[in-house]
Design an enzyme around this catalytic site. Structure first.
Site, PDB file in Angstrom:
ATOM      1  N   ASP A 206      42.334  37.310  40.975  1.00  9.10           N
ATOM      2  CA  ASP A 206      43.688  37.550  41.185  1.00  9.10           C
ATOM      3  C   ASP A 206      44.110  38.077  42.391  1.00  9.10           C
ATOM      4  OD1 ASP A 206      42.902  40.149  40.812  1.00  9.10           O
ATOM      5  OD2 ASP A 206      43.940  40.753  39.062  1.00  9.10           O
TER       6      ASP A 206
ATOM      7  N   ASP B 251      36.210  52.421  44.602  1.00  6.78           N
ATOM      8  CA  ASP B 251      36.980  52.572  43.773  1.00  6.78           C
ATOM      9  C   ASP B 251      35.846  52.948  42.440  1.00  6.78           C
ATOM     10  OD1 ASP B 251      35.445  50.060  43.492  1.00  6.78           O
ATOM     11  OD2 ASP B 251      37.166  48.998  43.001  1.00  6.78           O
TER      12      ASP B 251
ATOM     13  N   HIS C  95      43.201  40.781  43.896  1.00  6.09           N
ATOM     14  CA  HIS C  95      42.855  42.335  44.189  1.00  6.09           C
ATOM     15  C   HIS C  95      41.746  42.433  45.109  1.00  6.09           C
ATOM     16  CE1 HIS C  95      39.905  42.414  40.352  1.00  6.09           C
ATOM     17  NE2 HIS C  95      39.345  42.855  41.465  1.00  6.09           N
TER      18      HIS C  95
HETATM   19  C1  GLP Z   1      35.808  44.149  41.013  1.00  4.72           C
HETATM   20  C2  GLP Z   1      35.808  45.410  42.125  1.00  4.72           C
HETATM   21  C3  GLP Z   1      36.238  44.783  43.473  1.00  4.72           C
HETATM   22  C4  GLP Z   1      35.525  43.245  43.675  1.00  4.72           C
HETATM   23  C5  GLP Z   1      35.953  42.372  42.468  1.00  4.72           C
HETATM   24  C6  GLP Z   1      35.138  40.856  42.640  1.00  4.72           C
HETATM   25  O1  GLP Z   1      36.933  44.067  40.371  1.00  4.72           O
HETATM   26  N1  GLP Z   1      36.446  46.406  41.898  1.00  4.72           N
HETATM   27  O2  GLP Z   1      35.779  45.576  44.432  1.00  4.72           O
HETATM   28  O3  GLP Z   1      35.824  43.148  44.984  1.00  4.72           O
HETATM   29  O4  GLP Z   1      35.554  43.088  41.293  1.00  4.72           O
HETATM   30  O5  GLP Z   1      33.897  41.157  42.230  1.00  4.72           O
HETATM   31  P1  GLP Z   1      32.890  39.859  42.218  1.00  4.72           P
HETATM   32  O6  GLP Z   1      32.402  40.125  43.963  1.00  4.72           O
HETATM   33  O7  GLP Z   1      31.771  40.461  41.491  1.00  4.72           O
HETATM   34  O8  GLP Z   1      33.503  38.827  42.137  1.00  4.72           O
END
Ligand code: GLP
Length: 257
Positions: free
Chosen positions: A136, A67, A138
């Site tokens: 959440d 992304d 995602h």
């Molecule tokens: C972002 C990314 C995701 C990632 C998520 C969790 O929003 N787009 O790919 O998995 O955050 O991030 P973190 O590992 O920093 O908690």
């Protein structure tokens, strides 16, 4: 889905790096799927250490990012292309031209998303996808209510995701409102998936991912339908799993191990 609960993020990094090194040794031209976020950072550091100290080479691999934020200038330090370059690519021997990422600045987003999907197909698809998970639920930037079959597209971030990611920016207002993300259907085509979740803030999302009903409300639950996913969690992120003891039992009693 295999669930592996390990004591610390460093243990997860070693276990995930073992798997990646194994795949790359069998197939040097592996197509890697890379995630940004803080969860995979210990894994990237471990792979970089093995490259530096133990001769692990990723020189023949290609990589596809999940992304990208929309609207950040290409040289912005928090543009995911730059984050992955700083945190991983610059520390190993993957050629920069073998790293693909969705464009956050294309004028024709629809065409750019279709071209990205086509580039993934032309590369033969992702062999091993690294994933984190948002609080959440995602994955990539597929927010709640994303179609479970969605493809690479422009999406709008939730307030919660923007608040979660504000720590990388000077203020909440600086966090982009939109992003381009591989869809859930796109991610599901990866041959193998390693999802990493650490810390208490991920406990609810992890419990939903592994044990909740498959639902667009918790997009990561789509992975219950994936043939080869391993979920690595530390004690905190795994704290709400009802069948925790069973996952440990399975892990320690693998048939043939
Ligand atoms: C972002 C990314 C995701 C990632 C998520 C969790 O929003 N787009 O790919 O998995 O955050 O991030 P973190 O590992 O920093 O908690």
């Amino acid at each position: 889905m295999d669930v592996v609960v390990l004591p610390t993020p460093a243990d997860i990094a070693r276990a995930a790096a073992d798997r990646i090194a194994d795949i790359v040794s069998q197939r040097p031209d592996t197509v890697l799927g890379l995630a940004t976020g803080s969860s995979p950072l210990p894994l990237y550091q471990e792979l970089a250490r093995r490259h530096r100290e133990e001769g692990l080479s990723l020189a023949q691999t290609q990589a596809f990012l999940l992304d990208e934020y929309v609207g950040l200038p290409a040289d912005h330090p928090e543009a995911y292309r730059n984050v992955i370059d700083r945190e991983f690519i610059s520390l190993v021997d993957i050629p920069r031209e073998a790293v693909n990422s969705p464009s956050g600045t294309a004028e024709d987003m629809t065409a750019a998303c279709a071209a990205y999907e086509e580039a993934m197909r032309a590369a033969g698809g992702v062999d091993i996808q690294i994933l984190g998970i948002g609080t959440d639920g995602h994955i990539a930037f597929n927010e709640p209510a994303s179609a479970l079959t969605s493809r690479t597209r422009l999406t709008t971030l939730t307030k919660q995701t923007r608040a979660d990611n504000a720590r990388f920016f000077n203020s909440l207002e600086e966090v982009p409102m939109h992003a381009v993300t591989q869809g859930l259907g796109t991610i599901m085509e990866a041959r193998e998936i390693l999802l990493i979740a650490t810390g208490t803030s991920k406990a609810e999302a992890v419990a939903q991912l592994v044990e909740g009903p498959i639902s667009a409300l918790w997009p990561a639950t789509v992975l219950q339908n994936h043939q080869h996913t391993t979920v690595f969690v530390d004690e905190e992120a795994g704290a709400n799993l009802q069948l925790r003891d069973y996952y440990a039992h399975v892990h320690h009693n693998r048939p043939g191990a």
